[in-house]
Design an enzyme around this catalytic site. Structure first.
Site, PDB file in Angstrom:
ATOM      1  N   SER A 110       0.964  -1.172  -0.084  1.00 52.62           N
ATOM      2  CA  SER A 110       0.100  -0.076  -0.006  1.00 52.62           C
ATOM      3  C   SER A 110       0.959   1.297  -0.070  1.00 52.62           C
ATOM      4  CB  SER A 110      -1.029   0.142   1.434  1.00 52.62           C
ATOM      5  OG  SER A 110      -0.004   0.109   2.552  1.00 52.62           O
ATOM      6  N   ILE A 140       3.107   4.421  -0.095  1.00 48.31           N
ATOM      7  CA  ILE A 140       4.158   4.660  -0.757  1.00 48.31           C
ATOM      8  C   ILE A 140       5.034   3.613  -1.537  1.00 48.31           C
ATOM      9  CG2 ILE A 140       6.854   6.121  -0.472  1.00 48.31           C
ATOM     10  CD1 ILE A 140       5.136   7.435   2.052  1.00 48.31           C
ATOM     11  N   GLY A 141       5.107   2.629  -0.736  1.00 45.54           N
ATOM     12  CA  GLY A 141       5.605   1.317  -1.246  1.00 45.54           C
ATOM     13  C   GLY A 141       5.037   0.967  -2.606  1.00 45.54           C
ATOM     14  N   TYR A 192       8.465   6.309  17.291  1.00 46.01           N
ATOM     15  CA  TYR A 192       8.374   6.630  15.621  1.00 46.01           C
ATOM     16  C   TYR A 192       9.726   7.424  15.271  1.00 46.01           C
ATOM     17  CZ  TYR A 192       7.079   7.571  10.958  1.00 46.01           C
ATOM     18  OH  TYR A 192       7.078   7.586   9.447  1.00 46.01           O
TER      19      TYR A 192
HETATM   20  N1  LIG Z   1       2.929   8.706   4.984  1.00 48.05           N
HETATM   21  C1  LIG Z   1       3.586   9.845   5.456  1.00 48.05           C
HETATM   22  O1  LIG Z   1       3.485  10.989   5.517  1.00 48.05           O
HETATM   23  C2  LIG Z   1       4.946   9.357   5.827  1.00 48.05           C
HETATM   24  C3  LIG Z   1       5.518   7.809   5.923  1.00 48.05           C
HETATM   25  N2  LIG Z   1       6.910   7.608   5.805  1.00 48.05           N
HETATM   26  C4  LIG Z   1       7.329   6.365   5.872  1.00 48.05           C
HETATM   27  O2  LIG Z   1       6.898   5.703   4.665  1.00 48.05           O
HETATM   28  C5  LIG Z   1       6.893   4.261   4.794  1.00 48.05           C
HETATM   29  C6  LIG Z   1       5.556   3.685   4.056  1.00 48.05           C
HETATM   30  O3  LIG Z   1       4.250   4.249   4.790  1.00 48.05           O
HETATM   31  P1  LIG Z   1       2.998   4.615   4.047  1.00 48.05           P
HETATM   32  O4  LIG Z   1       2.922   4.405   2.884  1.00 48.05           O
HETATM   33  O5  LIG Z   1       2.763   6.137   4.546  1.00 48.05           O
HETATM   34  O6  LIG Z   1       2.150   3.943   5.119  1.00 48.05           O
HETATM   35  P2  LIG Z   1       1.320   2.580   4.733  1.00 48.05           P
HETATM   36  O7  LIG Z   1       0.759   2.043   5.983  1.00 48.05           O
HETATM   37  O8  LIG Z   1       0.399   3.011   3.538  1.00 48.05           O
HETATM   38  O9  LIG Z   1       2.421   1.596   4.236  1.00 48.05           O
HETATM   39  C7  LIG Z   1       3.043   0.792   5.288  1.00 48.05           C
HETATM   40  C8  LIG Z   1       3.396  -0.364   4.415  1.00 48.05           C
HETATM   41  O10 LIG Z   1       4.385  -0.997   5.410  1.00 48.05           O
HETATM   42  C9  LIG Z   1       3.629  -2.599   5.738  1.00 48.05           C
HETATM   43  N3  LIG Z   1       4.058  -3.022   7.073  1.00 48.05           N
HETATM   44  C10 LIG Z   1       3.670  -2.449   8.283  1.00 48.05           C
HETATM   45  N4  LIG Z   1       4.263  -3.372   9.049  1.00 48.05           N
HETATM   46  C11 LIG Z   1       4.783  -4.146   8.569  1.00 48.05           C
HETATM   47  C12 LIG Z   1       5.483  -5.561   9.059  1.00 48.05           C
HETATM   48  N5  LIG Z   1       5.519  -5.517  10.261  1.00 48.05           N
HETATM   49  N6  LIG Z   1       6.030  -6.331   8.006  1.00 48.05           N
HETATM   50  C13 LIG Z   1       6.109  -5.827   6.816  1.00 48.05           C
HETATM   51  N7  LIG Z   1       5.232  -4.986   6.480  1.00 48.05           N
HETATM   52  C14 LIG Z   1       4.681  -4.143   7.240  1.00 48.05           C
HETATM   53  C15 LIG Z   1       2.383  -2.324   5.614  1.00 48.05           C
HETATM   54  O11 LIG Z   1       1.719  -3.495   5.094  1.00 48.05           O
HETATM   55  P3  LIG Z   1       0.054  -3.908   5.369  1.00 48.05           P
HETATM   56  O12 LIG Z   1      -0.438  -3.436   3.949  1.00 48.05           O
HETATM   57  O13 LIG Z   1       0.068  -5.030   5.674  1.00 48.05           O
HETATM   58  O14 LIG Z   1      -0.341  -2.963   6.633  1.00 48.05           O
HETATM   59  C16 LIG Z   1       2.338  -1.324   4.215  1.00 48.05           C
HETATM   60  O15 LIG Z   1       2.686  -2.013   3.108  1.00 48.05           O
HETATM   61  C17 LIG Z   1       6.887   4.124   6.472  1.00 48.05           C
HETATM   62  O16 LIG Z   1       8.113   3.581   6.677  1.00 48.05           O
HETATM   63  C18 LIG Z   1       6.541   5.484   7.173  1.00 48.05           C
HETATM   64  O17 LIG Z   1       7.234   5.577   8.189  1.00 48.05           O
HETATM   65  C19 LIG Z   1       7.719   8.624   6.289  1.00 48.05           C
HETATM   66  C20 LIG Z   1       7.422  10.097   6.434  1.00 48.05           C
HETATM   67  C21 LIG Z   1       6.032  10.530   6.066  1.00 48.05           C
HETATM   68  C1  LIG Z   2      -6.561  20.990  11.014  1.00 55.01           C
HETATM   69  C2  LIG Z   2      -6.060  19.858  11.713  1.00 55.01           C
HETATM   70  C3  LIG Z   2      -6.646  18.937  12.329  1.00 55.01           C
HETATM   71  C4  LIG Z   2      -4.945  19.059  10.810  1.00 55.01           C
HETATM   72  C5  LIG Z   2      -3.942  18.148  11.665  1.00 55.01           C
HETATM   73  C6  LIG Z   2      -2.961  17.863  10.654  1.00 55.01           C
HETATM   74  C7  LIG Z   2      -1.817  16.910  11.373  1.00 55.01           C
HETATM   75  C8  LIG Z   2      -2.634  15.463  11.982  1.00 55.01           C
HETATM   76  C9  LIG Z   2      -1.010  16.618  10.141  1.00 55.01           C
HETATM   77  C10 LIG Z   2      -0.056  17.828  10.120  1.00 55.01           C
HETATM   78  C11 LIG Z   2       1.233  17.556   9.625  1.00 55.01           C
HETATM   79  C12 LIG Z   2       1.375  16.111   9.765  1.00 55.01           C
HETATM   80  C13 LIG Z   2       2.645  15.271   9.734  1.00 55.01           C
HETATM   81  C14 LIG Z   2       3.858  15.835   9.423  1.00 55.01           C
HETATM   82  C15 LIG Z   2       4.818  15.054   9.192  1.00 55.01           C
HETATM   83  C16 LIG Z   2       4.605  13.439   9.016  1.00 55.01           C
HETATM   84  C17 LIG Z   2       6.099  12.677   9.052  1.00 55.01           C
HETATM   85  C18 LIG Z   2       6.944  13.223   8.162  1.00 55.01           C
HETATM   86  C19 LIG Z   2       5.695  11.157   9.230  1.00 55.01           C
HETATM   87  O1  LIG Z   2       6.700  10.587   9.084  1.00 55.01           O
HETATM   88  C20 LIG Z   2       4.504  10.758   9.486  1.00 55.01           C
HETATM   89  C21 LIG Z   2       3.444  11.497   9.674  1.00 55.01           C
HETATM   90  C22 LIG Z   2       3.695  12.928   9.735  1.00 55.01           C
HETATM   91  C23 LIG Z   2       3.937  13.108  11.252  1.00 55.01           C
HETATM   92  C24 LIG Z   2       2.331  13.653   9.437  1.00 55.01           C
HETATM   93  C25 LIG Z   2       1.348  13.180  10.813  1.00 55.01           C
HETATM   94  C26 LIG Z   2      -0.061  14.151  10.600  1.00 55.01           C
HETATM   95  C27 LIG Z   2       0.239  15.793  10.766  1.00 55.01           C
HETATM   96  C28 LIG Z   2       0.763  15.877  12.044  1.00 55.01           C
END
Ligand SMILES: NC(=O)C1=CN([C@@H]2O[C@H](COP(=O)(O)OP(=O)(O)OC[C@H]3O[C@@H](n4cnc5c(N)ncnc54)[C@H](OP(=O)(O)O)[C@@H]3O)[C@@H](O)[C@H]2O)C=CC1
Ligand SMILES: CC(C)CCC[C@@H](C)[C@H]1CC[C@H]2C3=CC[C@H]4[C@H](C)C(=O)CC[C@]4(C)[C@H]3CC[C@]12C
Length: 326
Positions: free
Chosen positions: A12, A14-15, A195
């Site tokens: 799901s 980003i991956g 985290y």
């Molecule tokens: N969304 C954002 O704003 C940000 C995301 N990231 C990082 O990006 C990466 C991808 O996250 P994102 O796409 O946002 O979130 P998603 O939840 O959409 O994707 C996370 C993915 O990691 C998989 N995963 C979680 N736990 C495990 C596990 N134990 N073993 C194998 N796979 C696992 C999930 O699998 P499953 O489908 O089974 O849940 C899923 O495919 C993460 O490392 C996250 O920390 C970094 C900065 C910002």
């Molecule tokens: C009007 C409010 C309810 C809006 C709230 C927004 C917040 C929930 C989000 C605003 C910025 C977001 C984040 C910023 C950085 C991400 C970081 C890089 C990551 O790795 C995981 C997710 C973030 C922390 C993300 C999370 C939601 C916010 C805080």
């Protein structure tokens, strides 16, 4: 020559978007292996990829990065299938049981930290409650960092080949912060920001891996996808129905004018991960975090940002992580 690529957390967000973009970039020349914990979701992801790229080579391997035996079993399977791995995307990640501190959020809104708070999720607005896995390790540390470290260690024979280069590409975060991390508590058993700690540990570990493996042709880089709307993000405000997030989109587009880290879609968030795929690894800066960025007008680009990491601490971390794996 065909390139073999393994992506963790490819089911799901980003991956999955990265896989789609890799296949669009080179539909015939890649062998893509999706490493996912949930087999049904992995099958659905593969079907979606094959629907848009019917001739692509896409395989699956079941791997739960929060389980030592699952990572070791999956690595054995990967070594059985391939005698070489060109790219390993270390992308799987979790932020379970997040707490959104509304007070800290409103304090931040009326302070000079407003832009960094939005760009990094820092300033104390996000904390998490961690759990202990069946292996006795902290779940967030295990899933985001240690499972990936074990995977690299197990795949070393197919990652390091004389005369050839391979790349490790981490999905870190701008939420990675040194203040959340301690070398005396690398699993973050005692704090409230596991985290952020785990992502800072990824930054440090990448640096150390470059020190140890560059001479064997293995290079490690760190990316930040920016703030992306995925299931991880939706989980931060679980009481918020998806349509409210949609209503907030115009506000987020406006914020994007101030901070280009609001990439918002998984496609945009995968920008730096794809950009690294196209680079010569020797030309990359081991101390840079490659940030996916989207301009106010929606143009995607990659920006290197210097990480706040030091070599000594990265060595201490890799030693401690090796001790955990004994
Ligand atoms: N969304 C954002 O704003 C940000 C995301 N990231 C990082 O990006 C990466 C991808 O996250 P994102 O796409 O946002 O979130 P998603 O939840 O959409 O994707 C996370 C993915 O990691 C998989 N995963 C979680 N736990 C495990 C596990 N134990 N073993 C194998 N796979 C696992 C999930 O699998 P499953 O489908 O089974 O849940 C899923 O495919 C993460 O490392 C996250 O920390 C970094 C900065 C910002
Ligand atoms: C009007 C409010 C309810 C809006 C709230 C927004 C917040 C929930 C989000 C605003 C910025 C977001 C984040 C910023 C950085 C991400 C970081 C890089 C990551 O790795 C995981 C997710 C973030 C922390 C993300 C999370 C939601 C916010 C805080």
């Amino acid at each position: 020559m065909t390139k073999v690529i393994l992506v963790t957390g490819a089911s799901s967000g980003i991956g999955l978007a990265l896989c789609e973009r890799l296949l669009s970039h080179d539909p015939e020349g890649l062998q893509l292996c999706l490493a996912c914990r949930d087999v049904q979701r992995a099958r659905d992801a593969r079907a979606a990829l094959l629907a848009s790229h019917p001739t692509a080579h896409v395989t699956l391997v079941q791997m739960d990065t929060s389980s030592v035996s699952s990572v070791i079993g999956a690595a054995q399977e990967v070594k059985r299938r391939y005698n070489r791995l060109d790219f390993l995307y270390l992308n799987a990640g979790i932020m379970p049981n997040p707490h959104f501190d509304v007070k800290a959020f409103f304090r931040g809104l009326f302070s000079s930290r407003i832009v960094t708070m939005f760009a990094t999720g820092g300033g104390g607005i996000l904390t998490q409650e961690d759990r202990v896995t069946a292996d006795g390790l902290q779940e967030i540390f295990m899933t985001n960092l240690f499972g990936h470290f074990l995977l690299i260690r197990e795949l070393e024979p197919i990652l390091c080949h004389a005369g050839l280069t391979s790349q490790l590409i981490w999905t870190s975060s701008s939420n990675a912060h040194p203040s959340a991390f301690s070398v005396d508590d690398i699993q973050h058993r005692r704090g409230t920001q596991p985290y952020s700690s785990s992502k800072y540990a990824c930054d440090l570990l990448s640096l150390a891996l470059n020190t140890h493996y560059n001479k064997q042709g293995l290079y490690s880089s760190v990316t930040c996808p920016g703030f992306v709307m995925t299931s991880l993000t939706y989980g931060i405000l679980p009481f918020f129905p998806p349509f409210l997030w949609t209503l907030l989109m115009p506000l987020f587009w406006l914020i994007r004018i101030l901070t280009n880290t609001f990439t918002l879609t998984p496609y945009n968030g995968a920008e730096a991960l794809l950009w690294l795929f196209k680079q010569q690894p020797e030309s990359l800066d081991p101390q840079a975090k490659y940030q996916s960025s989207t301009s106010g007008l929606g143009k995607n680009y990659t920006q290197p940002r210097k990480m706040d990491v030091d070599l000594h601490m990265s060595e201490v971390l890799i030693l401690s992580v090796k001790c955990c794996s004994l």
